[in-house]
Write a protein that holds these residues in place. Structure first.
Motif, PDB file in Angstrom:
ATOM      1  N   LEU A 146     -41.388  24.515  -7.109  1.00  0.00           N
ATOM      2  CA  LEU A 146     -40.911  25.777  -6.537  1.00  0.00           C
ATOM      3  C   LEU A 146     -39.505  25.683  -5.941  1.00  0.00           C
ATOM      4  O   LEU A 146     -38.642  26.514  -6.266  1.00  0.00           O
ATOM      5  CB  LEU A 146     -41.913  26.284  -5.496  1.00  0.00           C
ATOM      6  N   PRO A 147     -39.188  24.719  -5.056  1.00  0.00           N
ATOM      7  CA  PRO A 147     -37.827  24.662  -4.509  1.00  0.00           C
ATOM      8  C   PRO A 147     -36.763  24.351  -5.566  1.00  0.00           C
ATOM      9  O   PRO A 147     -35.606  24.760  -5.420  1.00  0.00           O
ATOM     10  CB  PRO A 147     -37.900  23.557  -3.458  1.00  0.00           C
ATOM     11  N   ILE A 148     -37.143  23.659  -6.626  1.00  0.00           N
ATOM     12  CA  ILE A 148     -36.192  23.361  -7.703  1.00  0.00           C
ATOM     13  C   ILE A 148     -35.822  24.654  -8.434  1.00  0.00           C
ATOM     14  O   ILE A 148     -34.648  24.920  -8.700  1.00  0.00           O
ATOM     15  CB  ILE A 148     -36.787  22.325  -8.669  1.00  0.00           C
ATOM     16  N   LEU A 149     -36.822  25.477  -8.727  1.00  0.00           N
ATOM     17  CA  LEU A 149     -36.559  26.764  -9.382  1.00  0.00           C
ATOM     18  C   LEU A 149     -35.808  27.704  -8.444  1.00  0.00           C
ATOM     19  O   LEU A 149     -34.922  28.458  -8.885  1.00  0.00           O
ATOM     20  CB  LEU A 149     -37.874  27.394  -9.837  1.00  0.00           C
ATOM     21  N   ASN A 150     -36.145  27.654  -7.162  1.00  0.00           N
ATOM     22  CA  ASN A 150     -35.420  28.483  -6.189  1.00  0.00           C
ATOM     23  C   ASN A 150     -33.939  28.110  -6.147  1.00  0.00           C
ATOM     24  O   ASN A 150     -33.071  28.984  -6.049  1.00  0.00           O
ATOM     25  CB  ASN A 150     -36.033  28.325  -4.792  1.00  0.00           C
ATOM     26  N   ARG A 151     -33.647  26.827  -6.224  1.00  0.00           N
ATOM     27  CA  ARG A 151     -32.242  26.388  -6.226  1.00  0.00           C
ATOM     28  C   ARG A 151     -31.525  26.874  -7.485  1.00  0.00           C
ATOM     29  O   ARG A 151     -30.368  27.315  -7.411  1.00  0.00           O
ATOM     30  CB  ARG A 151     -32.148  24.870  -6.126  1.00  0.00           C
ATOM     31  N   LEU A 152     -32.189  26.793  -8.633  1.00  0.00           N
ATOM     32  CA  LEU A 152     -31.581  27.304  -9.865  1.00  0.00           C
ATOM     33  C   LEU A 152     -31.248  28.784  -9.723  1.00  0.00           C
ATOM     34  O   LEU A 152     -30.189  29.244 -10.170  1.00  0.00           O
ATOM     35  CB  LEU A 152     -32.523  27.090 -11.054  1.00  0.00           C
ATOM     36  N   LEU A 153     -32.138  29.528  -9.079  1.00  0.00           N
ATOM     37  CA  LEU A 153     -31.905  30.954  -8.874  1.00  0.00           C
ATOM     38  C   LEU A 153     -30.717  31.179  -7.947  1.00  0.00           C
ATOM     39  O   LEU A 153     -29.829  31.992  -8.225  1.00  0.00           O
ATOM     40  CB  LEU A 153     -33.167  31.597  -8.296  1.00  0.00           C
ATOM     41  N   GLU A 154     -30.673  30.432  -6.851  1.00  0.00           N
ATOM     42  CA  GLU A 154     -29.579  30.566  -5.886  1.00  0.00           C
ATOM     43  C   GLU A 154     -28.242  30.165  -6.502  1.00  0.00           C
ATOM     44  O   GLU A 154     -27.203  30.755  -6.184  1.00  0.00           O
ATOM     45  CB  GLU A 154     -29.860  29.697  -4.658  1.00  0.00           C
ATOM     46  N   ASP A 155     -28.255  29.173  -7.383  1.00  0.00           N
ATOM     47  CA  ASP A 155     -27.027  28.705  -8.028  1.00  0.00           C
ATOM     48  C   ASP A 155     -26.658  29.530  -9.255  1.00  0.00           C
ATOM     49  O   ASP A 155     -25.751  29.154 -10.006  1.00  0.00           O
ATOM     50  CB  ASP A 155     -27.175  27.229  -8.432  1.00  0.00           C
ATOM     51  N   GLN A 262     -33.272  33.543 -19.076  1.00  0.00           N
ATOM     52  CA  GLN A 262     -32.838  32.251 -19.603  1.00  0.00           C
ATOM     53  C   GLN A 262     -32.654  31.254 -18.466  1.00  0.00           C
ATOM     54  O   GLN A 262     -32.177  31.612 -17.382  1.00  0.00           O
ATOM     55  CB  GLN A 262     -31.493  32.379 -20.335  1.00  0.00           C
ATOM     56  N   LEU A 263     -33.031  30.006 -18.721  1.00  0.00           N
ATOM     57  CA  LEU A 263     -32.755  28.920 -17.793  1.00  0.00           C
ATOM     58  C   LEU A 263     -32.798  27.603 -18.540  1.00  0.00           C
ATOM     59  O   LEU A 263     -33.353  27.513 -19.646  1.00  0.00           O
ATOM     60  CB  LEU A 263     -33.759  28.897 -16.639  1.00  0.00           C
ATOM     61  N   THR A 264     -32.209  26.591 -17.932  1.00  0.00           N
ATOM     62  CA  THR A 264     -32.324  25.219 -18.434  1.00  0.00           C
ATOM     63  C   THR A 264     -33.464  24.544 -17.697  1.00  0.00           C
ATOM     64  O   THR A 264     -33.494  24.534 -16.464  1.00  0.00           O
ATOM     65  CB  THR A 264     -31.020  24.436 -18.213  1.00  0.00           C
ATOM     66  N   HIS A 265     -34.418  24.009 -18.444  1.00  0.00           N
ATOM     67  CA  HIS A 265     -35.588  23.375 -17.815  1.00  0.00           C
ATOM     68  C   HIS A 265     -35.115  22.248 -16.902  1.00  0.00           C
ATOM     69  O   HIS A 265     -34.347  21.371 -17.331  1.00  0.00           O
ATOM     70  CB  HIS A 265     -36.523  22.827 -18.889  1.00  0.00           C
TER      71      HIS A 265
END
Length: 285
Positions: A146-155, A262-265
């Motif tokens: 969860l925090p990893i995906l949250n960081r991707l969203l924030e970035d 879209q996202l990078t895994h």
């Protein structure tokens, strides 16, 4: 919970400590437990935390109940879920219109509950869609990711494109709206453009086609303010058709649909791109 994650070729060189702290964003307390319990293995063996991780290494992490206490929510109806992508760590589904992303209280059943029933375990909200909006939405399947995906969203590394059918014609084929958005003092349900006290908000708009007196546009978000696309377009006199808060043109539904995501895994570095269809949106267009 136990996860075994292969280190991909493109991951930057780092130590075990840096991997857990800076890349996996594991909280300090949980990192301490992992270390004392020897719950971090590299290629099946315990390692010093300053050891360099190599491409192709297999990182095994074991989390106990005290690391991430089990969270339980009421399960919904798995038959209401349309899967677009799923793996061990997250799931992307096609949200129908007129359904909340999550309930306002623990007993309220919403999409999160249906997705949890579909997956067979409690899931976690990464981002939200308004109840009236349909389309692609991402959920974490465990508290580790969860925090990893949250960081991707924030970035801004999770890209979302929306389709909207809105009033009138545009003078330009492409435009960027940067109006700050704040709360409406007179209606708690609504947001307004507020240049003094509002939060920064950026929406990129691209006109796709003219449909009668209306326009079909694609919108990409740089920020994720509540009702952002709806408020920005309404402020430009291009309110979305069927918007119960910002438009005076009725329709069977709000004509806003999250068409792609879209996202990078974060673990495999694979490019994930999903397209969400909506018969009710396409029918009205």
């Amino acid at each position: 919970m136990q996860f075994t994650i292969p280190i991909p070729e493109a991951l930057p060189t780092m130590t075990v400590k840096e991997l857990l702290e800076d890349y996996f964003l594991i909280p300090r307390k949980i990192r301490h437990f992992l270390r004392t319990k020897k719950h971090v293995l590299v290629n099946g063996e315990t390692v010093h935390w300053q050891e360099i991780i190599q491409a192709g290494d297999m990182i095994s992490l074991t989390f106990d109940q005290e690391d991430y206490p089990e969270k339980s929510i009421p399960l919904g109806d798995a038959n209401l879920v349309e899967e677009l992508y799923q793996d061990e760590h997250f799931i992307i589904v096609n949200k129908p219109e007129s359904m909340k992303t999550h309930g306002n209280d623990p007993s309220e059943i919403a999409l999160l509950n249906h997705v949890s029933a579909y997956v067979g375990q409690t899931c976690y909200v990464v981002h939200r869609l308004d109840m009236e909006t349909s389309g692609a939405i991402l959920f974490a399947k465990n508290p580790f990711v969860l925090p990893i995906l949250n960081r991707l969203l924030e970035d801004k590394k999770i890209s979302r494109e929306y389709l909207a059918l809105c009033q009138g014609s545009f003078q330009m084929e492409k435009l960027t709206l940067r109006h700050k958005i704040g709360r409406d003092r007179h209606d708690r349900r609504k947001r307004v453009v507020d240049s003094r006290k509002g939060q920064s908000a950026v929406t990129h708009v691209r006109v796709l086609e003219k449909i009668g007196k209306n326009s079909l546009v694609a919108c990409q978000l740089e920020t994720g303010r509540t009702h952002q696309i709806r408020v920005h377009l309404a402020h430009e006199s291009h309110a979305i058709i069927g918007d119960p808060l910002y438009s005076d043109i009725s329709a069977p539904r709000l004509m806003l649909h999250a068409r792609s995501l879209q996202l990078t895994h974060p673990f495999t570095l694979e490019k994930i791109h999903v397209i969400a269809d909506s018969k009710s949106f396409d029918h009205y267009c």
